[in-house]
Design a protein around this motif. Structure first.
Motif, PDB file in Angstrom:
ATOM      1  N   ALA A 184       2.338  -1.356   5.170  1.00 30.52           N
ATOM      2  CA  ALA A 184       1.919  -1.899   3.873  1.00 30.52           C
ATOM      3  C   ALA A 184       0.996  -3.095   4.082  1.00 30.52           C
ATOM      4  O   ALA A 184       0.761  -3.530   5.212  1.00 30.52           O
ATOM      5  CB  ALA A 184       3.141  -2.311   3.080  1.00 30.52           C
ATOM      6  N   CYS A 185       0.531  -3.626   2.981  1.00 30.24           N
ATOM      7  CA  CYS A 185      -0.252  -4.863   2.998  1.00 30.24           C
ATOM      8  C   CYS A 185       0.642  -5.967   3.563  1.00 30.24           C
ATOM      9  O   CYS A 185       1.837  -6.012   3.258  1.00 30.24           O
ATOM     10  CB  CYS A 185      -0.637  -5.183   1.558  1.00 30.24           C
ATOM     11  N   LEU A 186       0.087  -6.840   4.397  1.00 31.81           N
ATOM     12  CA  LEU A 186       0.885  -7.951   4.926  1.00 31.81           C
ATOM     13  C   LEU A 186       1.369  -8.830   3.779  1.00 31.81           C
ATOM     14  O   LEU A 186       0.624  -9.073   2.837  1.00 31.81           O
ATOM     15  CB  LEU A 186       0.028  -8.811   5.843  1.00 31.81           C
ATOM     16  N   MET A 187       2.594  -9.309   3.907  1.00 32.37           N
ATOM     17  CA  MET A 187       3.156 -10.115   2.814  1.00 32.37           C
ATOM     18  C   MET A 187       2.243 -11.262   2.410  1.00 32.37           C
ATOM     19  O   MET A 187       2.096 -11.570   1.238  1.00 32.37           O
ATOM     20  CB  MET A 187       4.523 -10.666   3.217  1.00 32.37           C
ATOM     21  N   ALA A 188       1.624 -11.895   3.395  1.00 34.56           N
ATOM     22  CA  ALA A 188       0.800 -13.069   3.105  1.00 34.56           C
ATOM     23  C   ALA A 188      -0.380 -12.754   2.187  1.00 34.56           C
ATOM     24  O   ALA A 188      -0.929 -13.634   1.546  1.00 34.56           O
ATOM     25  CB  ALA A 188       0.293 -13.669   4.411  1.00 34.56           C
ATOM     26  N   ARG A 189      -0.757 -11.481   2.137  1.00 33.51           N
ATOM     27  CA  ARG A 189      -1.902 -11.116   1.301  1.00 33.51           C
ATOM     28  C   ARG A 189      -1.501 -10.386   0.023  1.00 33.51           C
ATOM     29  O   ARG A 189      -2.350 -10.035  -0.783  1.00 33.51           O
ATOM     30  CB  ARG A 189      -2.875 -10.232   2.082  1.00 33.51           C
ATOM     31  N   GLU A 190      -0.221 -10.149  -0.156  1.00 29.73           N
ATOM     32  CA  GLU A 190       0.195  -9.456  -1.367  1.00 29.73           C
ATOM     33  C   GLU A 190       0.261 -10.427  -2.531  1.00 29.73           C
ATOM     34  O   GLU A 190       0.681 -11.566  -2.352  1.00 29.73           O
ATOM     35  CB  GLU A 190       1.605  -8.869  -1.184  1.00 29.73           C
ATOM     36  N   GLU A 191      -0.133  -9.969  -3.707  1.00 25.43           N
ATOM     37  CA  GLU A 191       0.024 -10.825  -4.883  1.00 25.43           C
ATOM     38  C   GLU A 191       1.446 -10.734  -5.392  1.00 25.43           C
ATOM     39  O   GLU A 191       2.005 -11.689  -5.904  1.00 25.43           O
ATOM     40  CB  GLU A 191      -0.979 -10.428  -5.960  1.00 25.43           C
ATOM     41  N   ILE A 192       2.031  -9.547  -5.262  1.00 26.23           N
ATOM     42  CA  ILE A 192       3.451  -9.356  -5.545  1.00 26.23           C
ATOM     43  C   ILE A 192       3.974  -8.499  -4.405  1.00 26.23           C
ATOM     44  O   ILE A 192       3.296  -7.559  -3.987  1.00 26.23           O
ATOM     45  CB  ILE A 192       3.673  -8.618  -6.890  1.00 26.23           C
ATOM     46  N   HIS A 193       5.151  -8.824  -3.858  1.00 27.67           N
ATOM     47  CA  HIS A 193       5.663  -8.070  -2.724  1.00 27.67           C
ATOM     48  C   HIS A 193       5.915  -6.623  -3.134  1.00 27.67           C
ATOM     49  O   HIS A 193       6.570  -6.366  -4.135  1.00 27.67           O
ATOM     50  CB  HIS A 193       6.948  -8.728  -2.210  1.00 27.67           C
ATOM     51  N   HIS A 194       5.374  -5.688  -2.334  1.00 23.09           N
ATOM     52  CA  HIS A 194       5.402  -4.278  -2.753  1.00 23.09           C
ATOM     53  C   HIS A 194       6.809  -3.740  -2.930  1.00 23.09           C
ATOM     54  O   HIS A 194       7.028  -2.798  -3.664  1.00 23.09           O
ATOM     55  CB  HIS A 194       4.609  -3.407  -1.772  1.00 23.09           C
ATOM     56  N   GLN A 195       7.792  -4.356  -2.253  1.00 27.83           N
ATOM     57  CA  GLN A 195       9.144  -3.834  -2.407  1.00 27.83           C
ATOM     58  C   GLN A 195       9.837  -4.360  -3.659  1.00 27.83           C
ATOM     59  O   GLN A 195      10.933  -3.945  -3.984  1.00 27.83           O
ATOM     60  CB  GLN A 195       9.969  -4.176  -1.174  1.00 27.83           C
ATOM     61  N   ARG A 196       9.210  -5.300  -4.329  1.00 23.81           N
ATOM     62  CA  ARG A 196       9.824  -5.858  -5.539  1.00 23.81           C
ATOM     63  C   ARG A 196       9.331  -5.181  -6.791  1.00 23.81           C
ATOM     64  O   ARG A 196       9.777  -5.500  -7.882  1.00 23.81           O
ATOM     65  CB  ARG A 196       9.516  -7.356  -5.637  1.00 23.81           C
TER      66      ARG A 196
END
Ligand SMILES: [Zn+2]
Length: 225
Positions: free
Chosen positions: A182-194
């Motif tokens: 997935a997209c690295l957490m640092a670059r996510e606007e919202i965490h994909h698992q949430r």
């Protein structure tokens, strides 16, 4: 926490930087939280003292150590203190480190090439429909983001309230140890698992809750992943 000592003392196999599955400053072990191939997906970042799995995301220290050593979280907290770590206060939530950098897709042109199309068709999907309805595309042969190799993958944007906030990718290579990246957490606007994956505007009060992105494509817009 002195994770290397803890792993050595408890005979937990680990890899460190230099191995292709571990980034600089990370120590990786097999993830005890996710099923599938055991390929050192669970990293511990030495600087920030946190666990993150390539496949299933961030985990608390006490829960991770407990799961790895088959002990209770109380015992794990004790052990973390012994190895000079800081245990979390039970009521305090660890802040998820997202949105540290602007959201970005991996480099190179994102488009469905013949090998992406062949892969999707092989799994029973209509690539053109996926591209139209879900914005699904493919990464190129040298695609990278923050020095991480995203080459030869199917890419699915993850939208929330009409905006792309993250993405998930699936490798085309049959024996790729990192199947989903997935997209690295640092670059996510919202965490994909949430967030729930799907088309929000089409959700009714009752939908079908499914496992992941590909199930949503298979079942249609009213399901959510
Ligand atoms: Zn995992």
């Amino acid at each position: 926490m002195k994770i290397l000592n803890l792993y050595k003392d408890h005979s937990i196999p680990f890899i460190t930087e230099g191995n292709k599955h571990a980034r600089d400053g990370w120590v990786n072990v097999h993830c005890p939280f996710c099923a599938g191939e055991q390929n050192y997906h669970l990293g511990y970042e030495l600087d920030s003292n946190h666990f993150n799995c390539w496949r299933c995301g961030g985990h608390f220290q006490d829960q991770t150590i407990a799961k790895l050593l088959h002990i209770t979280t109380d015992k794990a907290e004790q052990l973390i203190r012994e190895y000079e770590g800081i245990t979390r206060h039970p009521k305090k939530k660890i802040k998820v480190k997202i949105n540290l950098h602007p959201f970005k897709y991996p480099s190179g042109e994102l488009k469905l090439c013949p090998h992406h199309i062949k892969y999707l068709e092989g799994r029973g999907f209509d690539p053109y429909l996926l591209s139209k309805e879900w914005g699904v595309s493919g990464t190129g042969p040298t695609s990278k983001l923050d020095h991480i190799d995203y080459s030869h993958r199917i890419l699915a944007p993850i939208e929330w309230n009409g905006r792309v906030v993250s993405f998930q990718t699936r490798s085309l290579k049959a024996n790729d140890p990192i199947k989903y990246l997935a997209c690295l957490m640092a670059r996510e606007e919202i965490h994909h698992q949430r967030i729930l994956y799907g088309n929000q505007s089409l959700w009714r009060k009752r939908g079908v809750c499914v496992e992941g992105i590909t199930d949503v494509w298979r079942l249609g817009a009213q399901s959510f992943g």
